[in-house]
Design an enzyme around this catalytic site. Sequence first.
Site, PDB file in Angstrom:
ATOM      1  CB  SER A  28      30.302  40.483  24.063  1.00 16.63           C
ATOM      2  OG  SER A  28      29.327  40.076  23.064  1.00 16.63           O
ATOM      3  CG  HIS A 161      39.453  42.415  70.959  1.00 16.32           C
ATOM      4  ND1 HIS A 161      38.715  43.418  70.432  1.00 16.32           N
ATOM      5  CD2 HIS A 161      38.555  42.002  71.786  1.00 16.32           C
ATOM      6  CE1 HIS A 161      37.711  43.751  70.941  1.00 16.32           C
ATOM      7  NE2 HIS A 161      37.512  42.771  71.785  1.00 16.32           N
ATOM      8  CB  SER A 282      61.795  32.234  50.135  1.00 15.33           C
ATOM      9  OG  SER A 282      62.746  33.201  49.786  1.00 15.33           O
ATOM     10  CE  LYS A 288      59.164  33.153  55.036  1.00 14.78           C
ATOM     11  NZ  LYS A 288      59.421  34.355  54.054  1.00 14.78           N
ATOM     12  CG  ASN A 290      56.675  32.062  51.956  1.00 16.25           C
ATOM     13  OD1 ASN A 290      57.113  32.017  53.170  1.00 16.25           O
ATOM     14  ND2 ASN A 290      57.445  32.136  50.955  1.00 16.25           N
ATOM     15  CD  GLU A 295      51.024  34.897  52.029  1.00 19.64           C
ATOM     16  OE1 GLU A 295      51.517  35.814  52.207  1.00 19.64           O
ATOM     17  OE2 GLU A 295      51.477  33.907  51.439  1.00 19.64           O
ATOM     18  CE1 TYR A 322      21.865  44.101  26.352  1.00 22.22           C
ATOM     19  CE2 TYR A 322      21.899  46.001  24.794  1.00 22.22           C
ATOM     20  CZ  TYR A 322      22.396  45.111  25.465  1.00 22.22           C
ATOM     21  OH  TYR A 322      23.737  44.675  25.264  1.00 22.22           O
ATOM     22  CD  GLN A 327      28.930  43.708  24.363  1.00 26.73           C
ATOM     23  OE1 GLN A 327      27.906  43.566  23.544  1.00 26.73           O
ATOM     24  NE2 GLN A 327      29.942  43.938  24.138  1.00 26.73           N
TER      25      GLN A 327
HETATM   26  N1  ARG Z   1      26.557  41.217  23.158  1.00 23.09           N
HETATM   27  C1  ARG Z   1      25.178  41.659  23.803  1.00 23.09           C
HETATM   28  C2  ARG Z   1      25.240  41.743  25.409  1.00 23.09           C
HETATM   29  O1  ARG Z   1      25.691  40.819  25.777  1.00 23.09           O
HETATM   30  C3  ARG Z   1      24.086  40.995  23.289  1.00 23.09           C
HETATM   31  C4  ARG Z   1      22.790  41.907  23.356  1.00 23.09           C
HETATM   32  C5  ARG Z   1      23.095  42.753  22.366  1.00 23.09           C
HETATM   33  N2  ARG Z   1      21.711  43.506  21.974  1.00 23.09           N
HETATM   34  C6  ARG Z   1      21.696  45.018  21.269  1.00 23.09           C
HETATM   35  N3  ARG Z   1      20.386  45.533  21.435  1.00 23.09           N
HETATM   36  N4  ARG Z   1      22.555  45.274  20.975  1.00 23.09           N
HETATM   37  O2  ARG Z   1      24.548  42.425  25.999  1.00 23.09           O
END
Ligand code: ARG
Length: 461
Positions: A28, A161, A282, A288, A290, A295, A322, A327
């Site tokens: 992560s 409407h 455009s 144009k 735009n 948008e 957890y 994550q």
């Molecule tokens: N990278 C993990 C997250 O964002 C951190 C927590 C990880 N905890 C674990 N028990 N593997 O959730």
Amino acid sequence: MPGLNPPAMWKGRFSQDTSSLVQQFGESISYDWRLFPHDIAGSIAHARAQKTLGLLTDDEFSQIESGLLEIKADIISGNFEFKTSLEDIHMNIEAELTKRIGPAGAKLHTARSRNDQVATDTRLYCRTGIDGLLLEITALQLALLDRAETYAATVIPGYTHLQRGQPVTAGHHFLAYVEMLERDKSRLGDCRKRLNISPLGSGALAGSTINLDRHAIAAELGFDGVTHNSMDAIADRDYIAELLFVVSLCGAHLSRLSEDLILWCTAEFGFASLSDAHTTGSSLMPQKKNPDVCELTRGKTGRLVGNLMNLLVALKGLPLTYNRDLQEDKPPLFDSVDTLRLILAVNTEMISAMKLREDKCRAAAADPMLLATDLADYLVKTGVPFRHAHELVGKAVAQAIATKTPLDQLDLAAIDPAYGPDAKDVFSLERALESRSNPGAPSIANVRAEIARWNALLQQG
Ligand code: ARG
């Protein structure tokens, strides 16, 4: 697939390397590196509580604190190498700290888990994100207020409407969005209040046998208190879901504003013109201009709503506490906060430079049909029951259409004797607006009073 050594933080029971595909799948750090200021603040507060309990000497604490601050400075200046093999921001920082300061670094994780660490970091990130959004929303409100002031007396048709309904002023229309944005700010404030409690000390899920002073840690991190249930504290992502909802709703408001402006910028409406700096051309059609910002605001709001769904679906099947699924909370969170901030900034700039084409507004507002309800109200004031008055005016409208005569040019008395000679006075747009003087209605005096109210409210911050 060749493997890589598991991180030192948990390699003890493993004799095989982690598949590099699993590392790639599970990392992560590519996105949670952004939590670094919060992770470092959390670690310093945690280390200070360890020192208080005698788990760290003064010297060890100082080494940890200065080591962490140096790492923070290195990350900010781009001199820190994040390692995918170390999975996330927590292990990247801890590993580097231990590399830099040695044994004291290895003590930092006492009485803590990445589970309460990530929950703390994410709450701190949300709090900072909310504070930024509150400022950006106020800036957009001020831009809308400025336009409302300029066009306080510019009469336009109000629509239901998408059919012309009754006269309003452009100022009143802009102030409607100021109201919506104020509610968004209030919701952000509620969300901030609820999330601002410290989960640190909840450990992996069941606290710790080493009882650090959770209140002292919370106070150092600016939290208003501590969580009351370690299992809930670890599993809870409500605050992210709430924030993603508030962000989605704010996006929905701005998407509606975008839709108004897209319509107003068409040749068919012609009420508004955006500056060259906030529109695009455009590559094929030279004429144009735009309204891409509008948008894209509308389009990106789809992403905001998608991010909320993403998190809710991830949460719905998770047993306590957890689970690694959690994550996946951060990519939608970061994306929504970033996206809304950009939407707010670009809209503030665009709205500030937007002009109304008052000739077109005047022409549209001059449609006497806009005052058909006022004509019914006139009859009511002479004693005609509203339902009957509605029908009588409906007949007049039908005749106006059939004879291609503007409503205000008809011989009303010939349609029904209930119309007196003063019935025609109804067709004064000025009077029509002036009489809409109840609180919340669009008389020009009301709109100016509202502008003054908002100015006082928003200037005081
Ligand atoms: N990278 C993990 C997250 O964002 C951190 C927590 C990880 N905890 C674990 N028990 N593997 O959730």
